[in-house]
Scaffold this motif. Sequence first.
Motif, PDB file in Angstrom:
ATOM      1  N   PRO A 209      -1.677   6.821  -2.952  1.00 51.63           N
ATOM      2  CA  PRO A 209      -1.323   5.402  -2.914  1.00 51.63           C
ATOM      3  C   PRO A 209      -2.327   4.548  -3.678  1.00 51.63           C
ATOM      4  O   PRO A 209      -3.521   4.851  -3.718  1.00 51.63           O
TER       5      PRO A 209
ATOM      6  N   GLN B  94      -7.213  -3.370  -3.556  1.00 49.77           N
ATOM      7  CA  GLN B  94      -8.525  -3.820  -3.109  1.00 49.77           C
ATOM      8  C   GLN B  94      -9.659  -3.010  -3.727  1.00 49.77           C
ATOM      9  O   GLN B  94     -10.814  -3.441  -3.730  1.00 49.77           O
ATOM     10  N   LYS B  95      -9.355  -1.812  -4.243  1.00 47.94           N
ATOM     11  CA  LYS B  95     -10.372  -0.954  -4.832  1.00 47.94           C
ATOM     12  C   LYS B  95     -10.703  -1.339  -6.284  1.00 47.94           C
ATOM     13  O   LYS B  95     -11.664  -0.823  -6.854  1.00 47.94           O
TER      14      LYS B  95
ATOM     15  N   GLY C 244       0.770  -1.238   0.000  1.00 49.69           N
ATOM     16  CA  GLY C 244       0.000   0.000   0.000  1.00 49.69           C
ATOM     17  C   GLY C 244       0.795   1.278   0.000  1.00 49.69           C
ATOM     18  O   GLY C 244       0.247   2.341   0.305  1.00 49.69           O
TER      19      GLY C 244
ATOM     20  N   PHE D 170      -5.647  -9.805  -3.089  1.00 46.81           N
ATOM     21  CA  PHE D 170      -5.920  -8.370  -3.069  1.00 46.81           C
ATOM     22  C   PHE D 170      -7.231  -7.987  -3.733  1.00 46.81           C
ATOM     23  O   PHE D 170      -7.805  -6.953  -3.390  1.00 46.81           O
TER      24      PHE D 170
ATOM     25  N   GLN E 217       2.697   4.935  -5.006  1.00 51.84           N
ATOM     26  CA  GLN E 217       1.859   6.077  -5.317  1.00 51.84           C
ATOM     27  C   GLN E 217       1.905   6.444  -6.795  1.00 51.84           C
ATOM     28  O   GLN E 217       2.935   6.313  -7.448  1.00 51.84           O
TER      29      GLN E 217
ATOM     30  N   ALA F 140      -4.469   1.311  -4.059  1.00 53.45           N
ATOM     31  CA  ALA F 140      -5.090   0.259  -3.246  1.00 53.45           C
ATOM     32  C   ALA F 140      -5.659  -0.795  -4.192  1.00 53.45           C
ATOM     33  O   ALA F 140      -6.690  -0.578  -4.838  1.00 53.45           O
TER      34      ALA F 140
END
Length: 235
Positions: free
Chosen positions: A104, A108-109, A96, A136, A99, A106
């Motif tokens: 950053p 998971q998004k 995480g 993830f 950038q 993610a």
Amino acid sequence: MTLFAAQTDFSEPGEVSLFIDAAELDFLETMAGASGGYLDSRQMSGAFQALRSNELVWPNFIRDYFLGAREPMSDLRAWHRQYLRSLTLGNDLAEGRYQVGGRPIALQKIDVPVFKVSVESDYVAPWRSVYKIHRFLNGKVTFLLTTGGHDDGIVCGRDDPDRSFRLLARPAEADRLDPETWLARAESEAGSWWPAWAAWLDLHSSAFSVPPALGATGAKPVTRTLDPGSYVFER
């Protein structure tokens, strides 16, 4: 989204980790700076040859020097310093810290369907390491494991009779299988993996449409040079 032999978690990067530590990257960056910002094929080839000496050293030695059947040289692709420092060495993406534009990333998004291709004999991105994408992403992941190496496993003709692959999809929000369970459940299919990918693309793509005329969107045309690799000098 389609990913080819792409790692997200670099905690187990494979044999290439033998050549990657902070001191080695300092040396490579110094050497690249002295030669104009990049490493040429001669400088890059040593590490790859050492990783697969049975394939990349001895067969060439026998063919070139014992049999006198030399093949033309080919340049290896540029390898970006950010990939080595931030991802391979620092594992920033999985943890995480990586950038883009000051924000950053993610993993998971990501909520789009993902088609992930990995290769059995990949020494750069071992398939069990690539498989960690399942940790993830919560959305649907279609994971495909094909035969071959890091390059030829991906770049193979769709009619290649000597290829085979395994494919198994995980539905969104479903339980995650460990790689060995996945391997046991995914049946081997003969042939190239390309038709399976094409079928997945058809399932997730809209109908064909006529592209807009050049310049219709107001975008400026791309200026091309005679040297397709000149982008490595851009800052």
